[in-house]
Design a protein around this motif. Sequence first.
Motif, mmCIF file in Angstrom:
data_model
loop_
_atom_site.group_PDB
_atom_site.id
_atom_site.type_symbol
_atom_site.label_atom_id
_atom_site.label_comp_id
_atom_site.label_asym_id
_atom_site.label_seq_id
_atom_site.Cartn_x
_atom_site.Cartn_y
_atom_site.Cartn_z
ATOM 1 N N ALA A 65 3.191 -1.003 -6.185
ATOM 2 C CA ALA A 65 2.395 -0.057 -5.407
ATOM 3 C C ALA A 65 1.402 0.576 -6.375
ATOM 4 O O ALA A 65 1.802 1.331 -7.268
ATOM 5 C CB ALA A 65 3.279 1.007 -4.773
ATOM 6 N N ASN A 66 0.143 0.226 -6.228
ATOM 7 C CA ASN A 66 -0.904 0.621 -7.180
ATOM 8 C C ASN A 66 -0.538 0.117 -8.571
ATOM 9 O O ASN A 66 -0.338 -1.063 -8.762
ATOM 10 C CB ASN A 66 -1.152 2.124 -7.135
ATOM 11 C CG ASN A 66 -1.862 2.553 -5.868
ATOM 12 O OD1 ASN A 66 -2.524 1.764 -5.213
ATOM 13 N ND2 ASN A 66 -1.690 3.814 -5.501
ATOM 14 N N VAL A 88 7.399 6.531 2.593
ATOM 15 C CA VAL A 88 7.517 7.427 3.744
ATOM 16 C C VAL A 88 8.592 8.469 3.436
ATOM 17 O O VAL A 88 9.761 8.115 3.249
ATOM 18 C CB VAL A 88 7.903 6.629 5.018
ATOM 19 C CG1 VAL A 88 8.073 7.559 6.207
ATOM 20 C CG2 VAL A 88 6.875 5.537 5.311
ATOM 21 N N ASN A 112 0.878 -1.164 0.000
ATOM 22 C CA ASN A 112 0.000 0.000 0.000
ATOM 23 C C ASN A 112 0.919 1.217 0.000
ATOM 24 O O ASN A 112 1.664 1.431 0.956
ATOM 25 C CB ASN A 112 -0.873 -0.027 1.251
ATOM 26 C CG ASN A 112 -1.774 1.168 1.362
ATOM 27 O OD1 ASN A 112 -1.553 2.218 0.761
ATOM 28 N ND2 ASN A 112 -2.823 1.026 2.156
ATOM 29 N N PRO A 113 0.878 2.038 -1.058
ATOM 30 C CA PRO A 113 1.824 3.161 -1.127
ATOM 31 C C PRO A 113 1.661 4.160 0.019
ATOM 32 O O PRO A 113 2.630 4.810 0.414
ATOM 33 C CB PRO A 113 1.535 3.804 -2.478
ATOM 34 C CG PRO A 113 0.238 3.258 -2.926
ATOM 35 C CD PRO A 113 0.021 1.957 -2.223
ATOM 36 N N ARG A 114 0.463 4.270 0.584
ATOM 37 C CA ARG A 114 0.271 5.203 1.701
ATOM 38 C C ARG A 114 1.041 4.766 2.939
ATOM 39 O O ARG A 114 1.402 5.585 3.767
ATOM 40 C CB ARG A 114 -1.215 5.359 2.026
ATOM 41 C CG ARG A 114 -1.961 6.150 0.924
ATOM 42 C CD ARG A 114 -3.416 6.260 1.254
ATOM 43 N NE ARG A 114 -3.981 4.921 1.037
ATOM 44 C CZ ARG A 114 -5.132 4.511 1.501
ATOM 45 N NH1 ARG A 114 -5.880 5.304 2.207
ATOM 46 N NH2 ARG A 114 -5.570 3.290 1.232
ATOM 47 N N LYS A 115 1.298 3.454 3.058
ATOM 48 C CA LYS A 115 2.044 2.950 4.213
ATOM 49 C C LYS A 115 3.509 2.675 3.880
ATOM 50 O O LYS A 115 4.370 2.760 4.750
ATOM 51 C CB LYS A 115 1.401 1.669 4.731
ATOM 52 C CG LYS A 115 0.028 1.893 5.330
ATOM 53 C CD LYS A 115 -0.552 0.595 5.842
ATOM 54 C CE LYS A 115 -1.927 0.831 6.459
ATOM 55 N NZ LYS A 115 -2.509 -0.415 6.966
#
Length: 176
Positions: free
Chosen positions: A119-120, A88, A82-85
Amino acid sequence: MASRTELVYRDRVSVDDAFTYFKRLVRDAENRVKFSRALQRARRGLGVHMYVTDIDSLIFQYLSYRNVRGFRFTAFELKNVNPRKAIVDGMLKVNGKQYQAHYWLSKMAGIDFYYLVKANENFYIWNVSRIYPEFREHGVGDAKDLYAFIPLEDVIKVEEWELPGTLRLLLWGDKL
């Protein structure tokens, strides 16, 4: 019965064959857990520290090009994140202990070892023997662990449709 090879090379696979394949994957995961637990029990009381990792794909290639004969190995670690996690502060975060094991394997064996992190719709690709990341603890509670942080500027970012051409370039360069 459907094998991974059949899923790759056949245009159509029956639902039964697909389910058979996925059942095998589940059994494989179950066996990995049993193996890891058996290793943990085997080392009790010995003061042995270890980390168990797997290699997602290992290519064994016979070389026969321009009168050069031999073979080469190339290893791959495949991740879906998950790119949001996982992204960083402009860095890609992956498991640090696993990364260290893969790095030292690549150095000791003298092989290329690529990470392909999806990622996506994008893949981030790099050779662990060429990038030694920053290692630090990250996370809270059960998610707190040692992570490797790889600067995004040091990796190749490609869309899925570009992946075959990128792999061709990385693995065989201008030889083809």
